[in-house]
Write an enzyme that holds these catalytic residues in place. Structure first.
Site, mmCIF file in Angstrom:
data_model
loop_
_atom_site.group_PDB
_atom_site.id
_atom_site.type_symbol
_atom_site.label_atom_id
_atom_site.label_comp_id
_atom_site.label_asym_id
_atom_site.label_seq_id
_atom_site.Cartn_x
_atom_site.Cartn_y
_atom_site.Cartn_z
ATOM 1 N N ASP A 115 0.837 -1.195 0.000
ATOM 2 C CA ASP A 115 0.000 0.000 0.000
ATOM 3 C C ASP A 115 0.876 1.251 0.000
ATOM 4 O OD1 ASP A 115 -2.393 1.743 0.701
ATOM 5 O OD2 ASP A 115 -3.280 -0.238 0.933
ATOM 6 N N PRO A 127 -1.210 5.048 17.622
ATOM 7 C CA PRO A 127 -1.428 4.410 18.926
ATOM 8 C C PRO A 127 -2.043 3.028 18.855
ATOM 9 C CG PRO A 127 -2.099 6.713 18.991
ATOM 10 C CD PRO A 127 -1.801 6.398 17.552
ATOM 11 N N ASP A 168 10.506 -0.535 1.317
ATOM 12 C CA ASP A 168 10.063 0.650 0.582
ATOM 13 C C ASP A 168 10.373 0.480 -0.896
ATOM 14 O OD1 ASP A 168 9.212 3.174 -0.126
ATOM 15 O OD2 ASP A 168 11.102 4.139 0.436
ATOM 16 N N ASP A 183 3.910 6.815 5.641
ATOM 17 C CA ASP A 183 2.684 6.667 4.866
ATOM 18 C C ASP A 183 2.381 7.985 4.166
ATOM 19 O OD1 ASP A 183 0.169 6.162 3.829
ATOM 20 O OD2 ASP A 183 -0.619 5.261 5.660
ATOM 21 N N HIS A 221 -3.587 5.788 3.656
ATOM 22 C CA HIS A 221 -4.407 4.637 3.282
ATOM 23 C C HIS A 221 -3.848 3.331 3.831
ATOM 24 C CE1 HIS A 221 -5.873 1.484 0.446
ATOM 25 N NE2 HIS A 221 -6.994 2.147 0.617
ATOM 26 N N SER A 277 -11.472 -1.500 -0.458
ATOM 27 C CA SER A 277 -10.211 -1.569 0.288
ATOM 28 C C SER A 277 -10.468 -2.119 1.683
ATOM 29 C CB SER A 277 -9.580 -0.184 0.426
ATOM 30 O OG SER A 277 -8.902 0.183 -0.718
#
Length: 444
Positions: free
Chosen positions: A65, A73, A84, A96, A100, A267
């Site tokens: 993703d 948290p 990556d 990120d 998403h 998703s």
């Protein structure tokens, strides 16, 4: 899938590269004592009952993703190092760029730790997340280049996930072109014992184009259902749909200052299907990928019109609780339980409806299609390639929310969650029956 509001200066480029599909209502979520109280899908799936037996501990789920934020948290301690593949971006797999990926990880493995235990949970809170960050399609500049980068990168992502212990691979991304290298990577994953789940896309009410990798042979294509357990209007439909899961008004961990978001789309449904596989696998660690998937298929909440599947929810709605309590016979360890692999490999594949071809004898009894008006799988494997060759390169799509829910740190979420939007259900001229097994109010 998910979105930030793009910068005004980049509007033309954004339109050229992505079809942003904004899902859900614009209101903020309803005020509640805890975020968990907002997570209707966990109640419907009897999550607490399942968690007495397993939380998915011991299973790694790869989230291919936009990266996953390990400082969220609700995700602290759940995120592995990862890889990556967005080489042109700063940061790493823990950065990120969209929020998403963190949202999908939250739906899978959220622990509810936000606010001292008032946060959101994933369906498999004991599982681990292996993040694999894909390139940002907005950096590609045009649709063709974005699609090219996606298909060049995804095989590496899948192979990395498999080689680094991911039994379940979650791909909550979609675009309109398939690719032989992706197909080979999916075969590699299956041969190495993993399962691959992908969302079928969110253009069901906007042309319903076939999306990949969900339509790739060997990938479990996941559609979304709402609170009424019917296909949501945006969830795409067709023979590429293998199963469905909740994908409407989903509260979960994500990026942003508060760490909580609301979203809708395939998703989210894909993340719950992946988490379901993790739950089953954690209880039966010696089962193969084929056996885990077969048990999931055997225990789906199936259509009730006499057919074994339909193009809106596939073979039915995922029910991990039933898979855990009454799994039945997991069947042969080395036979893939869906017909698409055999149909795709055949030199002269059948033109019968999906599930009724020669691959149907490998499907579990509860997941066979004895007929119906489904488009033949070969139409996806062969016909779609011809149609797409004449079309523009498809855009890489992420099923997205309209906006993030602003969540004050002391009140979790505020506002009113909407009821299902009108228009949910079958595409025009079709029926979309869904089995409601009667496991309690709103349960399945």
């Amino acid at each position: 899938m998910h979105s930030r509001t793009p910068h005004r200066g980049r509007g033309a480029a954004v339109t050229a590269v992505l079809a942003l599909m904004f899902m859900g209502a614009a209101e903020a979520p309803a005020l509640a004592e805890t975020s968990r109280e907002q997570q209707w899908f966990l109640d419907a799936m009897h999550a607490e009952e399942m968690w007495k037996a397993t939380t998915g501990k011991g299973i790694t789920v790869a989230v291919i993703d936009t990266g996953v934020d390990p400082t969220n948290p609700d995700l602290k301690g759940r995120i592995l190092p990862g890889r990556d593949l967005a080489e042109d971006l700063s940061g790493d797999a823990h950065t990120d760029y969209d929020g998403h990926g963190t949202g999908m990880a939250g739906l899978i493995a959220g622990t509810g730790s936000y606010g001292g235990g008032k946060g959101s949970f994933g369906l498999a809170p004991g599982s681990k997340i292996l993040p694999v960050r894909m390139p940002n399609p907005l950096e590609a500049g045009n649709e063709a280049e974005a699609s090219k980068r996606f298909n060049e990168t995804l095989p590496t992502a899948i192979r990395y996930a498999v080689d680094n212990g991911a039994r379940v691979i979650n791909i909550s991304l979609a675009q309109r072109e398939g690719d032989p290298q992706v197909t080979d990577a999916v075969k590699y994953a299956l041969n190495k014992g993993s399962l691959v789940f992908a969302g079928v896309g969110n253009d069901g009410d906007k042309g319903n184009p076939v999306m990949y990798p969900a339509a790739t042979p060997g990938v479990v294509g996941v559609a979304a259902v709402g609170r009424d357990l019917r296909r949501t209007s945006e969830s795409e439909f067709g023979p590429q749909v293998d199963m469905a899961a909740p994908g409407q008004d989903m509260i979960h961990a994500c990026g942003g200052k508060t760490g909580l978001c609301r979203s809708s789309g395939t998703s989210d449904a894909t993340a719950l299907a992946s988490a379901s596989a993790a739950l089953v696998w954690s209880v039966h660690p010696d089962w193969t990928n084929n056996q885990v998937l077969r048990v999931m298929l055997n225990t789906l909440g199936a259509p009730t019109d006499g057919a074994k599947r339909n193009d809106s929810i596939g073979y039915g709605i995922v029910r991990p609780r039933v898979a855990l309590t009454d799994p039945g016979d997991p069947g042969p360890a080395d036979v893939y339980p869906l017909p698409d692999l055999e149909a795709a490999a055949s030199a002269s594949p059948s033109t019968a409806p999906s599930g009724a071809d020669k691959g149907a004898d490998t499907a579990p009894a509860a997941a066979r299609d004895e007929g119906g008006d489904s488009v033949p799988w070969v139409a996806v494997v062969v016909g779609v390639a011809v149609l797409l060759a004449a079309a523009l390169a498809g855009v890489i799509v992420v099923a997205r929310r309209r906006r993030r829910a602003a969540v004050p740190p002391t009140t979790a979420v505020s506002g009113q969650l909407p009821h299902p939007a009108p228009g949910y259900g079958p595409p025009p001229g079709t029926s979309d029956p869904v089995h409601r097994p009667g496991n309690g109010p709103g349960g399945f």
